[in-house]
Design an enzyme around this catalytic site. Structure first.
Site, short mmCIF file in Angstrom:
data_model
loop_
_atom_site.label_atom_id
_atom_site.label_comp_id
_atom_site.label_asym_id
_atom_site.label_seq_id
_atom_site.Cartn_x
_atom_site.Cartn_y
_atom_site.Cartn_z
N TYR A 26 0.84 -1.20 0.00
CA TYR A 26 0.00 0.00 0.00
C TYR A 26 0.88 1.26 0.00
O TYR A 26 0.64 2.19 -0.78
CB TYR A 26 -0.94 -0.02 1.21
CG TYR A 26 -1.82 1.20 1.32
CD1 TYR A 26 -2.83 1.44 0.39
CD2 TYR A 26 -1.64 2.11 2.35
CE1 TYR A 26 -3.63 2.57 0.50
CE2 TYR A 26 -2.43 3.23 2.46
CZ TYR A 26 -3.43 3.46 1.53
OH TYR A 26 -4.22 4.58 1.64
N GLU A 48 -11.80 5.64 4.67
CA GLU A 48 -11.24 6.45 5.76
C GLU A 48 -12.27 6.58 6.88
O GLU A 48 -11.91 6.52 8.07
CB GLU A 48 -10.79 7.82 5.27
CG GLU A 48 -9.60 7.81 4.33
CD GLU A 48 -8.29 7.35 4.96
OE1 GLU A 48 -8.20 7.23 6.20
OE2 GLU A 48 -7.33 7.11 4.20
N TRP A 56 -5.72 0.66 10.15
CA TRP A 56 -5.83 0.75 8.69
C TRP A 56 -5.62 -0.62 8.06
O TRP A 56 -6.20 -0.94 7.03
CB TRP A 56 -4.85 1.78 8.15
CG TRP A 56 -4.99 2.01 6.68
CD1 TRP A 56 -4.05 1.78 5.73
CD2 TRP A 56 -6.13 2.48 5.97
NE1 TRP A 56 -4.54 2.08 4.48
CE2 TRP A 56 -5.82 2.52 4.60
CE3 TRP A 56 -7.41 2.87 6.36
CZ2 TRP A 56 -6.73 2.93 3.61
CZ3 TRP A 56 -8.31 3.29 5.39
CH2 TRP A 56 -7.96 3.31 4.03
#
Length: 193
Positions: A26, A48, A56
């Site tokens: 990522y 988000e 995350w």
């Protein structure tokens, strides 16, 4: 450690971006790069919001399930979701099952459709791009919000969006390259649009 971490491949990365294979991918291929199109911006905004209060990594590991559950983040399709869809999503173990966040995702799809009359979600988000700042040397130098993320949050709320607080919007701004918070010695520094 709050400074860059050099991986086995010899590349310096932001410390969070060197902690797992998923994060390395990522960090190296997506975080901080501009995305194009309404669906891509709605996806990042939605993810988000779902991440708030969670790791995350949890979101990244569930990303394909989120894409399936939310029709590839097609705003028209998600905007048409009703109470039955909310219950279907609440039963979907592939995503984060938080009713407020699920309902916010549908609300945000509806707001995205309505926003087309004023130029669209992508244009609105990018209108809050700040002037580039100095490169952070350590993670301690990276803010969690900014005047621009606060203003973006307020503009989105005024347009009918939910779960778009200034910290969440700052994370969005980092993710899509409005700000470049790769550390000074990170090999990805300068990749932002």
């Amino acid at each position: 450690m709050s400074g860059p971490v050099v991986g086995d491949d010899g590349l310096a990365r932001c410390p969070w971006g060197a902690s797992s294979a998923v994060y390395i991918d990522y960090h190296d291929t997506e975080w901080g790069l501009r995305v194009d199109g309404e669906a891509a911006h709605l996806e990042r905004l939605t993810l988000e919001a779902f991440q708030s209060g969670l790791s995350w990594l949890t979101i990244l590991n569930k990303r394909e399930s989120f894409r399936a559950a939310f029709a590839g983040f097609d705003a028209d399709t998600v905007a048409a979701y009703g109470p039955g869809d909310v219950e279907r999503l609440m039963a979907d173990t592939g995503i984060v099952r938080n009713r407020r966040k699920v309902e916010a995702a549908i609300t945000n799809a509806r707001a995205t459709v309505a926003l087309r009359e004023q130029g669209g979600l992508e244009d609105l988000i990018w209108s809050f791009r700040p002037e580039p700042g100095p490169a952070p040397r350590t993670t301690d130098d990276v803010p969690t919000a900014s005047a621009e993320s606060l203003a973006l949050s307020k503009a989105l709320k005024k347009a009918g969006f939910a779960h778009v607080g200034p910290t969440t919007m700052y994370a969005l701004m980092e993710a899509i390259g409005l700000v470049d918070d790769h550390l000074e010695d990170c090999h990805r520094r300068g990749c932002a649009a």
